[in-house]
Design a protein around this motif. Structure first.
Motif, short mmCIF file in Angstrom:
data_model
loop_
_atom_site.label_atom_id
_atom_site.label_comp_id
_atom_site.label_asym_id
_atom_site.label_seq_id
_atom_site.Cartn_x
_atom_site.Cartn_y
_atom_site.Cartn_z
N SER A 1 -1.85 -12.06 38.90
CA SER A 1 -1.42 -13.43 38.64
C SER A 1 -2.15 -14.08 37.47
O SER A 1 -1.84 -15.21 37.11
N LEU B 1 -5.76 -15.61 29.52
CA LEU B 1 -6.68 -16.42 30.31
C LEU B 1 -7.91 -15.60 30.69
O LEU B 1 -9.05 -16.09 30.62
N GLN C 1 -15.91 -17.22 27.58
CA GLN C 1 -16.79 -18.29 28.06
C GLN C 1 -18.04 -17.70 28.72
O GLN C 1 -19.15 -18.15 28.48
N ALA D 1 3.97 -19.30 29.54
CA ALA D 1 2.60 -19.61 29.12
C ALA D 1 2.18 -18.71 27.97
O ALA D 1 1.56 -19.16 27.01
N ILE E 1 -3.46 -24.66 27.42
CA ILE E 1 -4.50 -23.65 27.31
C ILE E 1 -4.73 -23.31 25.85
O ILE E 1 -5.86 -23.18 25.38
N PHE F 1 -8.15 -23.88 23.71
CA PHE F 1 -8.89 -22.70 23.28
C PHE F 1 -9.61 -22.94 21.95
O PHE F 1 -10.68 -22.40 21.70
N TRP G 1 -15.19 -26.48 27.67
CA TRP G 1 -14.46 -25.44 28.39
C TRP G 1 -13.32 -26.00 29.25
O TRP G 1 -12.35 -25.32 29.52
N THR H 1 -9.43 -25.99 28.30
CA THR H 1 -8.63 -24.79 28.43
C THR H 1 -8.69 -24.19 29.84
O THR H 1 -7.70 -23.68 30.34
N LEU H 2 -9.86 -24.27 30.49
CA LEU H 2 -9.99 -23.55 31.77
C LEU H 2 -9.36 -24.28 32.95
O LEU H 2 -8.89 -23.63 33.88
N GLY I 1 -5.77 -23.57 32.91
CA GLY I 1 -5.69 -22.15 33.22
C GLY I 1 -5.78 -21.91 34.71
O GLY I 1 -5.00 -21.14 35.28
N LEU I 2 -6.71 -22.61 35.35
CA LEU I 2 -6.87 -22.46 36.79
C LEU I 2 -5.61 -22.91 37.52
O LEU I 2 -5.14 -22.24 38.46
N LEU J 1 -2.59 -22.90 36.38
CA LEU J 1 -1.58 -21.88 36.13
C LEU J 1 -1.76 -20.69 37.07
O LEU J 1 -0.82 -20.22 37.70
N VAL J 2 -3.03 -20.23 37.19
CA VAL J 2 -3.29 -19.07 38.04
C VAL J 2 -2.95 -19.38 39.49
O VAL J 2 -2.31 -18.57 40.17
#
Lengths: 349, 310
Positions: A140, A145, A152, B243, B263, B267, B275, B278-279, B282-283, B285-286
């Motif tokens: 997923s 990402l 990071q 995405a 994202i 970036f 951070w 973007t993160l 991203g989270l 989305l995941v």
């Protein structure tokens, strides 16, 4: 066998023909070579003369035949931006992408086989369940990402201050989650070894290898869960079969059964899927290369799009199409050779 | 009317689907999370503190503020702000809406194409079948993402940046729908092949119904459950594809961001330590993709007739 070979190869030629037609249509529909060549000041008559000279007034079929003929001779036009033959530009960028794919494939091979086999032999073990859970989550997570998170953590570094710094355990936990960073996340570095032709390799210097780590891990991360699941599923099916039960009844050691008898038959479908996945991998190299500014063909393709460098876009399509067609045909042929149950055409069952 | 809906509800409550749903913690948790996310995204204008599309509400002085809990945070922006000073919470809510819309739209399109071609290939067989399936094979061997990237690239090169940005949503739905139809077509074809041997199809033929009617009224309803299973997973795939395309700059523009373009725009600032831009998207989305995949896995286990033990 010969009929099978001929059938597969003629199919490959047909697919390549379709790809070349699509590429030609893109070139014809998008670019006006005249606009790139001459300025605003050139008169209509001169334009028309040039048009005639370049053969742009010929019929579509004639133009396509010329395009295909040139392509067969290795001439896909000149890149607008680089000002040299597109195939030369691609040859310069291809080694970087290949090294990325090789590195990722090595990681996938060395991790997916042991984990997949283990998860098949001990499906109830908590470690196996943990691996399967991680691979479900892994599927997923988009590759770009994963790449960003890796940058990071291992390139920029993370300082964690969640736990109280004045207690021993808090300091230890903070230290355990804090990372230094420092791994390079940009390009291939400058210590590349010249192998041959346009191939400069990063595999032979520490700096080159350091630059390879993050991109390869990112690229591998998207394929790894898929292969683990596949190997596990195939292996579990093989373990159910009669010949394995016979081997068990005979009293062979489980090591020998699992790794010699079962694994052999597990790997056959895995290799086929693996071959097809090379194609998918090419698409993911575009994403990986964008994140890491990796100077391979994927990044080159994206830059060609933003620069509207039509000949380079078309050449990329043709080259990638050729790579796909060759790998798929090879995989088909190898599968036909190795697996006797595949029905070969022209052979009565 | 009421009795009909009531009995349908009762039928649903006694079904195997509902029975196994109640016993599967993963399915319950993922569907709750998914419902919450869909709800928050659909009603984003009500929940979002600011409107990220409205330039008047954005103050560049607020740019790159960290989320609450870090030093320098502002309580007005719980998840921090991005480089343009937009509130992250609002952009994420609106972005999730765009991502869901594209994912859903693309699956509707690929289901339409896949059902049509799958039915034709499976029922008519012969030359139609071999041509359609050959196209599907070739397209799949190229990987759907690659096809989507190429089509997106060609569109972008022919429309130009500005024009592409305006119609990006429709373009993305079209691109992803066209790139991924073979998945559904193959599933439909496989179940049509199994269905067409059954007696009710023969009966319909003997009664002299037209081919269209047999395909769409008789066979199609019996192939719906595998379509349903694969369509669920395809929504997750479509969201990831969107995405990926947006991340490559072939998708939604920054002024009307999806999760992918959030994202991407974040970036550029990760090296400066921001951070969260973007993160956090991203989270989101995941999590979104993960719960849809988990639900898809559960549906496959429940609806797969081979595993049906009820």
């Amino acid at each position: 066998m010969l009929a099978f070979l001929v059938q597969r190869i003629s199919q490959a030629v047909l697919v390549m023909f379709v790809i070349s037609v699509i590429a030609f249509a893109i070139q014809d529909g998008l670019g006006d070579p005249l606009q790139e060549m001459v300025g605003m000041s050139v008169s209509m008559e001169e334009r028309e003369a040039l048009r005639e000279e370049l053969g742009l007034n010929d019929s579509m079929v004639v133009q396509y035949l010329r395009f295909a003929g040139n392509a067969l001779q290795g001439d896909l036009g000149n890149s607008y931006f680089y000002g040299k033959p597109t195939l030369e530009v691609i040859a310069e960028h291809l080694p970087a992408t290949l090294e990325l794919v090789i590195g990722a494939s090595l990681i996938i091979m060395f991790l997916s086989v042991p984990i997949g086999v283990y998860a098949a032999i001990r499906p109830q073990a908590w470690l196996a369940k943990f691996f399967m859970g991680v691979s479900t989550v892994g599927i997923s997570i988009p590759v770009f990402l994963t790449a960003i998170v890796l940058i990071q953590i291992y390139s920029i570094g993370v300082t964690i201050e969640w736990f109280p710094e004045d207690t021993g355990w808090g300091r230890w936990l903070n230290g355990a989650f804090t990372t230094e960073g420092g791994l390079p996340s940009y390009g291939r570095g400058d210590e590349l070894t010249h192998l041959f032709g346009t191939w400069y390799s990063g595999f032979f210097s520490t700096d080159g290898l350091m630059h390879l780590v993050l991109p390869c891990v990112s690229l591998a991360s998207i394929m790894l869960p898929l292969f683990i699941r596949l190997i596990r599923a195939e292996m579990m099916e093989v373990l159910q079969s009669d010949y394995i039960r016979y081997a068990r009844a005979k009293g062979l050691s489980s090591m020998r059964i699992n790794f010699l008898h079962a694994l052999k038959n597990t790997m056959l479908p895995v290799i086929t899927v693996g071959g097809v996945q090379v194609g998918v991998m090419v698409a993911y190299t575009i994403l990986t290369e964008t994140v890491f500014q990796w100077p391979g063909v994927g990044l080159m393709f994206l830059e060609a799009i933003t620069r509207s460098d039509i000949p380079l876009i078309v050449a990329y399509l043709m080259v990638v199409g050729l790579i796909f067609v060759i790998t798929n045909t090879l995989v088909d042929l190898v599968y036909g050779l190795v697996n006797p149950t595949v029905k070969l055409t022209g052979k009565k069952a | 009317m009421t009795t009909a809906t009531l009995s349908r509800w009762n039928r649903f409550r006694e079904s195997f689907l509902w029975y196994s749903f109640k016993r599967d913690k993963v399915a319950i948790v993922s569907s709750i999370v998914l419902l919450l996310m869909v709800f928050a995204a659909v009603f984003a204008p009500l929940f979002a503190p600011t409107d990220p599309y409205d330039l008047a509400q954005i103050d560049i002085m607020n740019s790159e503020l960290p989320p609450v809990g870090m030093s320098g945070a502002d309580a007005a922006f719980p998840l921090g702000t991005d480089a343009q000073g937009r509130d992250m919470l609002s952009t994420i809510l609106y972005g999730t809406r765009v991502s869901l819309l594209i994912g859903f739209g693309a699956v509707v399109l690929q289901a339409a194409l896949g059902i049509l071609f799958g039915l034709l290939a499976g029922y008519l067989g012969g030359r139609v079948d071999s041509i359609l399936m050959r196209i599907a094979d070739v397209q799949l061997s190229f990987s759907t993402l690659m096809v989507a990237i190429i089509v997106g690239a060609v569109f972008k090169a022919s429309f130009g940046n500005l024009m592409f940005g305006e119609i990006a949503i429709y373009m993305l739905i079209f691109i992803i729908g066209v790139a991924e139809w073979p998945q559904i077509a193959r599933t439909v074809r496989a179940s049509v092949l199994a269905e067409k041997k059954k007696e009710y199809v023969d009966a319909a033929k003997v009664m002299g119904f037209r081919t269209n009617r047999i395909m769409f009224r008789h066979i199609l309803p019996n192939t719906l459950s595998p379509i349903f299973v694969i369509a669920t997973v395809q929504i997750a795939n479509a969201i990831i594809s969107e995405a990926a395309l947006s991340f490559l700059g072939l998708g939604m523009p920054e002024t009307q961001p999806s999760l992918g373009s959030l994202i991407k725009s974040g970036f550029d600032y990760i090296q400066s330590g921001s951070w969260w831009i973007t993160l956090i998207p991203g989270l989101v989305l995941v999590v979104l993709v993960l719960v849809i995949n988990l639900l898809g896995d559960w549906l496959r286990d429940v609806m797969n007739p081979r595993l049906y033990k009820g």
